[in-house]
Design an enzyme around this catalytic site. Structure first.
Site, PDB file in Angstrom:
ATOM      1  N   CYS A 139     109.106  62.949  69.276  1.00  0.00           N
ATOM      2  CA  CYS A 139     109.250  64.031  70.286  1.00  0.00           C
ATOM      3  C   CYS A 139     110.597  64.442  70.942  1.00  0.00           C
ATOM      4  CB  CYS A 139     107.979  64.011  71.300  1.00  0.00           C
ATOM      5  SG  CYS A 139     107.823  65.340  72.192  1.00  0.00           S
ATOM      6  N   CYS A 142     110.612  65.488  74.283  1.00  0.00           N
ATOM      7  CA  CYS A 142     109.998  64.844  75.249  1.00  0.00           C
ATOM      8  C   CYS A 142     111.148  63.996  75.969  1.00  0.00           C
ATOM      9  CB  CYS A 142     108.854  63.968  74.947  1.00  0.00           C
ATOM     10  SG  CYS A 142     107.777  64.599  73.754  1.00  0.00           S
ATOM     11  N   ASP A 143     111.937  63.341  74.692  1.00  0.00           N
ATOM     12  CA  ASP A 143     112.850  62.454  74.964  1.00  0.00           C
ATOM     13  C   ASP A 143     114.423  62.535  75.004  1.00  0.00           C
ATOM     14  OD1 ASP A 143     110.590  60.591  75.271  1.00  0.00           O
ATOM     15  OD2 ASP A 143     110.287  60.330  73.153  1.00  0.00           O
TER      16      ASP A 143
END
Ligand code: NAP
Length: 321
Positions: A139, A142-143
């Site tokens: 992801c 997300c990261d």
């Protein structure tokens, strides 16, 4: 007393079903999930940044903000929530049984809207470094903005819309993003391909065609990926500090195995032009039954359909009153 309707899952499909069902006085109970399939309540959109294609938001909206609004709307009409993962169902009994670790409830009708989760390559070092936070992720949104990835060379695997979307997101922080694809032709839509080739022209992304990631090198953190050219069989290492997978999704249907018909990829089968599954009284909506469109707006649309289908079915059984 059995519940009239239990909804499992809290993405756009589940929450739209809840809004419609609550307004239809079905007093729905939702198991909104906790951590099943690596997701959290709100589903995949909780890991998305800007949503630009959901109608009604001309300036776009952040995924988590949109899901908070969906939930508030469902709550406003009386949806009740258990923030728990469903671990067991029994669709052979009537009323049906739906259970988490904490609650076991009976339900006359069920809507499954458990979505889908990201796929991994299945390499030992990939899993090790993903679990340790060593620079492997499924992801990017997300990261990708985390400090270790900034100003670094990164690798995205995949040739679909997700790979381009995640790759282009990473270009905001990375020095360069290499897109490793197992073929020499992208699966992504024309619009996404144009976005990709523009970024290639600008030197922000670079394609690595006909290649598979066969290993991830690095003890504590990713230092390189080992590539194998599928045409020549030749292996080479590409230095990078992050590896992002964007190779499709798997539907979250494990809990329903053997109780409901699914296709060869595990997606719930919907035989008709509606949300009726192979079990009468069980309906499915969103990505858990859709490997084609997989959009927030189509998930919401099928969530609405599922609530209407459930309402009509309950009424036909004399249960809705
Ligand atoms: P996808 O379209 O299924 O693409 C998956 C990609 O990963 C394909 O290029 C595939 O290669 C590759 N792949 C699969 N397994 C692999 C493996 N084991 N090793 C290496 N490569 C592998 O999935 P997606 O990109 O997540 O998109 C899913 C759906 O969501 C699509 O309908 C897409 O249009 C939609 N979506 C839309 C947007 C948008 O419009 N903004 C953004 C994201 C997703 P092959 O091509 O060789 O099969």
């Amino acid at each position: 007393m059995p519940e009239k309707l239990v909804i499992i899952g809290s993405g756009p499909a589940g929450l739209t079903a809840a809004i419609y069902a609550a307004r239809a006085a079905l007093n729905p109970l939702m198991f909104e999930g906790f951590a099943a399939g690596g997701l959290i309540p709100g589903g995949q959109l909780m890991f998305t940044t800007e949503v630009e294609n959901y109608p009604g938001f001309p300036e776009g909206i952040q995924g988590p903000e949109m899901m908070r609004a969906f939930r508030q709307q469902a709550e406003r009409f009386g949806t009740r929530f258990h923030t728990e993962d469903v671990v067991r169902v029994d669709f052979r009994k009537r009323p049906f049984v739906v259970a988490s670790e904490e609650h076991e409830v009976e339900a006359h009708a069920v809507i499954i809207a458990t979505g889908a989760r990201a796929n991994w390559l299945g390499l030992e070092n990939e899993q090790r470094l993903a679990k340790s936070g060593g620079g492997v992720s499924a992801c990017a949104v997300c990261d990708g903005a985390l400090p270790p990835f900034r100003n670094q060379e990164l690798v995205v695997v995949g040739g679909g819309d997700s790979a381009i979307e995640e790759g282009s997101y990473l270009t905001k922080f990375a020095r360069k993003v290499h897109l490793v694809h197992r073929r020499a032709e992208l699966r992504a839509s024309k619009a996404m391909q144009s976005r990709f080739f523009k970024l290639v022209d600008e030197g922000k992304m670079a394609p690595v065609w006909d290649s598979l990631v066969v290993d991830v090198i690095g003890k504590e953190r990713v230092e390189a990926v080992r590539l194998k050219n599928v045409k020549t069989g030749k292996e080479s290492d590409l230095s990078c500090r992050g590896l992002f997978l964007a190779i499709g999704h798997t539907p979250n249907t494990e809990t329903f195995k053997g109780q409901i018909e699914v296709d060869e990829k595990g997606y719930i089968k919907l035989p008709g032009p509606n949300t009726v599954t192979s079990v009468e009284g069980v309906f499915a909506a969103g990505d858990v039954a859709d490997h084609v469109y997989r959009q927030a707006v189509t998930a919401a649309g099928t969530g609405c359909m599922a609530a209407l289908d459930a309402e009509r079915w309950l009424a036909a059984q004399g249960i809705a009153d």
